[in-house]
Design a protein around this motif. Sequence first.
Motif, PDB file in Angstrom:
ATOM      1  N   ALA A 156       0.907  -1.149   0.088  1.00 62.23           N
ATOM      2  CA  ALA A 156       0.014   0.039   0.062  1.00 62.23           C
ATOM      3  C   ALA A 156       0.952   1.170   0.013  1.00 62.23           C
ATOM      4  CB  ALA A 156      -1.011   0.014   1.045  1.00 62.23           C
ATOM      5  N   VAL A 157       0.439   2.392  -0.854  1.00 62.91           N
ATOM      6  CA  VAL A 157       1.211   3.495  -0.710  1.00 62.91           C
ATOM      7  C   VAL A 157       0.284   4.846  -0.703  1.00 62.91           C
ATOM      8  CG1 VAL A 157       2.556   4.788  -2.160  1.00 62.91           C
ATOM      9  CG2 VAL A 157       2.903   2.502  -2.363  1.00 62.91           C
ATOM     10  N   VAL A 158       0.761   5.490   0.256  1.00 66.77           N
ATOM     11  CA  VAL A 158       0.093   7.022   0.466  1.00 66.77           C
ATOM     12  C   VAL A 158       0.512   7.944  -0.428  1.00 66.77           C
ATOM     13  CG1 VAL A 158      -0.605   8.512   2.251  1.00 66.77           C
ATOM     14  CG2 VAL A 158      -0.100   6.331   2.963  1.00 66.77           C
ATOM     15  N   GLY A 159      -0.404   8.377  -1.107  1.00 70.74           N
ATOM     16  CA  GLY A 159       0.044   9.453  -2.303  1.00 70.74           C
ATOM     17  C   GLY A 159      -0.019  10.871  -1.835  1.00 70.74           C
ATOM     18  N   PRO A 160       0.057  11.734  -2.766  1.00 64.62           N
ATOM     19  CA  PRO A 160       0.045  13.334  -2.358  1.00 64.62           C
ATOM     20  C   PRO A 160      -1.035  13.801  -1.467  1.00 64.62           C
ATOM     21  CG  PRO A 160       0.567  12.856  -4.539  1.00 64.62           C
ATOM     22  CD  PRO A 160      -0.001  11.566  -4.332  1.00 64.62           C
ATOM     23  N   CYS A 161      -0.688  14.405  -0.303  1.00 60.56           N
ATOM     24  CA  CYS A 161      -1.822  14.795   0.580  1.00 60.56           C
ATOM     25  C   CYS A 161      -1.241  15.991   1.464  1.00 60.56           C
ATOM     26  CB  CYS A 161      -2.394  13.613   1.463  1.00 60.56           C
ATOM     27  SG  CYS A 161      -1.053  12.946   2.738  1.00 60.56           S
ATOM     28  N   ILE A 162      -2.089  16.587   2.013  1.00 60.79           N
ATOM     29  CA  ILE A 162      -1.574  17.757   2.736  1.00 60.79           C
ATOM     30  C   ILE A 162      -0.466  17.226   3.775  1.00 60.79           C
ATOM     31  CG2 ILE A 162      -3.560  17.786   4.581  1.00 60.79           C
ATOM     32  CD1 ILE A 162      -3.449  20.869   4.318  1.00 60.79           C
TER      33      ILE A 162
END
Length: 254
Positions: A156-162
Amino acid sequence: MNQPVEVLTHAALAGAAHGFLGRKGGVSEGVVGGLNVSFSEDDPAHTAENRRRVVAAVAPNARLVCCYQVHSADAVTVAEPWGDDARPHADALVTDRPGVLLGILTADCAPVLFHDPRAGVVGAAHAGWKGAIGGVTDATVAAMEALGARREDIAAVVGPCIAQRSYEVDDGFERRFLEADAANQRFFRAGRPDHAWFDLEGYVAERLRAGGVGSVGMLGEDTYAQDDRFYSFRRATHRGEASYGRQISVIGLR
């Protein structure tokens, strides 16, 4: 705009067709200029063309499938593509069907893409703070397991976010997380009185690790701070802009 579509990828998801896209390479104009994929605040023809470009850049000939996102912890299994007017109210999608490209729209919330290469199952989740604390990533993993995936085999990869440096919250927000788990204190950095800075990306990544996901990655891209690359609800709000646009993150089986 004459810019090429920018597609960010991660090595952990290399076995799947995937991409975290921003605002570069689209045809939308004005404050949502670029690759805006939201129909709610743009010329529908521009949005449709932008979505076509997304598919062409990541998985040509695939069918893009999205949900009607409501900041829930609900995950839906995609057996067959549906039309945009038939989107279920949910915040995560999973599938084991080739030719389906799962799409999640964001504008500061965290997009999370999932892949179990052994089982041939992919997933995509929209993790704003409500969905994150409510368990949207847990629900996504459970839905993938129902299709034969094993959480220890999932990447799992967390992408662009604040990013934390851009995400100031009040003490009521912080208290909600601490009441859920006192250990969540590590995701808050003290700020001005009655305020703190929240690490959404770190929190989502830790939820994935705690849930037994085999490999967890983070892109480390701040949507708020990069107005030339990403849409941001909070940035648009601070500037008093009428619209803010959405970017998309997508994943499908090769």
